[in-house]
Design a protein around this motif. Structure first.
Motif, PDB file in Angstrom:
ATOM      1  N   THR A 257       0.712  -0.820  -0.155  1.00 31.72           N
ATOM      2  CA  THR A 257      -0.270  -0.027   0.081  1.00 31.72           C
ATOM      3  C   THR A 257       0.867   1.430  -0.077  1.00 31.72           C
ATOM      4  N   PHE A 258       0.871   2.738  -0.690  1.00 35.19           N
ATOM      5  CA  PHE A 258       1.233   3.617  -0.399  1.00 35.19           C
ATOM      6  C   PHE A 258       0.514   4.503   0.506  1.00 35.19           C
ATOM      7  N   ALA A 259       0.849   5.186   1.253  1.00 33.01           N
ATOM      8  CA  ALA A 259       0.592   6.567   1.737  1.00 33.01           C
ATOM      9  C   ALA A 259       1.934   7.533   1.528  1.00 33.01           C
ATOM     10  N   HIS A 260       1.213   8.726   2.624  1.00 32.33           N
ATOM     11  CA  HIS A 260       2.306   9.586   2.454  1.00 32.33           C
ATOM     12  C   HIS A 260       1.872  10.507   4.159  1.00 32.33           C
ATOM     13  N   THR A 261       2.981  11.046   4.817  1.00 31.89           N
ATOM     14  CA  THR A 261       2.678  11.568   5.512  1.00 31.89           C
ATOM     15  C   THR A 261       3.386  12.959   5.574  1.00 31.89           C
ATOM     16  N   LEU A 262       2.872  14.146   6.868  1.00 28.77           N
ATOM     17  CA  LEU A 262       3.430  15.518   7.116  1.00 28.77           C
ATOM     18  C   LEU A 262       4.769  14.595   8.513  1.00 28.77           C
ATOM     19  N   ASP A 263       4.586  14.006   8.829  1.00 33.40           N
ATOM     20  CA  ASP A 263       5.178  13.879  10.134  1.00 33.40           C
ATOM     21  C   ASP A 263       5.630  12.081  10.477  1.00 33.40           C
TER      22      ASP A 263
END
Length: 535
Positions: free
Chosen positions: A225-231
């Protein structure tokens, strides 16, 4: 005098007023014309005009741009361009913005560019959609009507992101575990070239899967799975010092966390593919390993397969050494698999080996050449793989014994007689590739015998067969994906695959159409030889 001056001034004022009115009229007229021109120019600029010199620059400026490739001499392109401008007008205020452009391939300077770089030779008009400043593209293949194009582009621009936005630790918990691969982009802001590249990669992996057939989806089973975050601190192995841009992959095997800062599109895709593949794929009864086993056998890489008794005394030593070999060859185009003897019966049968040949190591190249060593010892694993890489090993060819008698109507070909009976025979050979348990092949056997009888008095034609379950074939020449598959090899060496209705009459017609007259071929060869001798 005073009266005359007064009257004189009145005339001048009237004249000035008249001239001013005249000037004002032309100012207003010119202003109106300018306004019309401005509106017309603005309308035309709804569709940008590209050429070979500004193509890349403009594509790379926009997050979502549509390009119409057309030719000015094709009437259908003229009518389509009107529909295209209608779509551009309809979506001119769309959020997110959609930019429209066009390029005339009939212009001499653009023609070669469109053909060589874009790959369009005759399909005009064609529509290509670019996203993320050219990092992702796809063709529009639907109807060329304004409403259909508008619907497609609207849906495409508004589709959900292929990457999950992680805002809390709870959100990531369900995606990181013992059985899944999670690809996370860590960014200081959700914009910029690195973020665009990450989303483009996520879109590409999803699009490849979504557009695949049911069979191909098995090959594309990536299980991540792909995901993204700022933290980064929200992640299981988060660090307060990590601010990105960075891609971090969590996986349930090998090193559990790997990072990369290379956002170049090809490098990023390769990083995801390589990192989500085990260093050594385990082929056993554990269902969690099944997706990786499937990917292993469908991968285009050279495959190294070691089959051992997983309950034997030396199993741990074999595993340790084999992993060492895999580690030292990482990134060199090899994939490694470790299989248990109870799960490798099919492989043993396929290669003509017995359980007594375990431990057995097999290397299979992308061109389907095989290299085998039975009863391999632990200390020989590394040197044997090195010998393969150095070109010191001879390919293994699975073959039945050459028949001492071959008197049946349909002749038997085996691997060790293939060259002599097919390539060097100077005869017209209809060759049937089969496996004996194929029900369809069994139904066709009587008909093949009848065809052979029809050519019994023609020594230039041979009807032959080869059992794929017991013989290897030149896979680079014969693309056999199903059985039975029939090829015709003419006396002069032309190779044609059969596509027909499978009737006796159609097979005979196929042979008649493709066969050479051997006598004439021999005569031509003899004449050529005599001419050379005279010289």
């Amino acid at each position: 005098m005073a009266v005359e001056e007064t009257c004189s001034l009145g005339h001048r004022e009237i004249a000035i007023v008249a001239i001013s009115g005249y000037v004002l009229f032309w100012i207003l007229l010119l202003s109106f014309a300018s306004s019309i021109r401005s509106e017309h120019t603005e309308t035309k600029e709804l569709v940008l005009t590209l050429d070979h010199s500004n193509y890349d620059e403009i594509i790379n400026k926009h997050d979502f741009i549509v390009v119409n490739f057309y030719t000015s001499w094709y009437m259908y392109c003229d009518s389509f361009n009107i529909s295209y401008e209608e779509v551009a007008s309809e979506l001119s205020s769309h959020v997110p913005p959609v930019v429209f452009a066009k390029i005339d391939a009939s212009e001499e300077a653009n023609g070669e560019f469109v053909t060589t770089k874009i790959g369009i030779n005759a399909r005009f008009p064609s529509i290509l959609v670019f996203r993320y400043r050219g990092k992702l593209h796809e063709w529009y293949l639907g109807p060329k009507k304004a409403e259909d194009i508008a619907f497609f582009l609207t849906r495409l621009s508004e589709e959900p992101l292929p990457s999950l936005h992680i805002k809390s630790a709870d959100e990531v918990a369900e995606y990181v575990g013992d059985k899944k691969v999670l690809v996370v982009g860590i960014f200081p802001k959700l914009s910029g070239s690195e973020f665009d590249s990450f989303l483009a990669a996520a879109y590409k992996f999803r699009a490849d899967y979504d557009s695949a057939t049911a069979e191909d989806r098995i090959k594309l089973h990536f299980n991540y799975t792909f995901a993204h975050t700022l933290d980064a601190k929200l992640l299981p192995s988060g660090e307060s010092t990590v601010v990105g841009p960075l891609v971090r992959i969590f996986k349930p095997f090998d090193e559990l966390v790997v990072d990369s800062k290379d956002f170049e599109s090809v490098a990023l895709e390769n990083f995801v593919k390589e990192s989500s593949f085990p260093l050594v794929t385990v082929f056993d009864k554990d269902p969690n390993n099944t997706p990786y086993v499937i990917r292993f056998f469908y991968s285009p890489y050279t495959k190294v397969m070691l089959y051992i008794n997983l309950t034997g005394e030396a199993v741990e030593s074999f595993k340790f050494k084999y992993r060492e070999v895999a580690t030292s060859n990482k990134g060199q185009g090899l994939r490694f698999l470790l299989g248990g003897v109870s799960d490798s019966q099919g492989t043993l049968k396929n290669y003509g080996h017995k359980e007594s040949h375990i431990p057995l190591i097999i290397i299979e190249t992308a061109s389907r050449n095989n290299y085998l060593k039975a009863n391999v010892e632990i200390d020989h694993l590394e040197s044997w793989v090195k010998d393969f890489k150095d070109g010191k090993l001879a390919p293994y060819v699975k073959s039945q014994p050459i028949p001492t008698e071959n008197n049946d109507l349909v002749k038997v070909v085996v691997s060790n007689s293939f060259d002599d009976m097919v390539f060097k025979s100077v005869k017209n050979v209809m060759l049937i590739f089969y496996v004996p348990w194929s029900k369809f092949y069994k139904k066709l056997v009587p008909m093949f015998d009848e065809i052979a009888v029809s050519y019994q008095n023609d020594p230039s034609v041979v009807i032959a067969k080869i059992d794929l379950s017991k013989n290897d074939i030149p896979r680079d020449t014969f693309d056999v994906k199903g059985v039975p598959t029939i090829y015709f090899i003419s006396a002069s060496g032309n190779i044609v695959v059969y596509h027909g209705d499978g009737t006796k009459e159609d097979f005979i017609s196929f042979i008649h159409k493709n066969k050479d007259t051997v006598g004439k071929a021999d005569k031509k060869e003899k004449t050529t030889k005599e001419a050379k001798d005279e010289l």
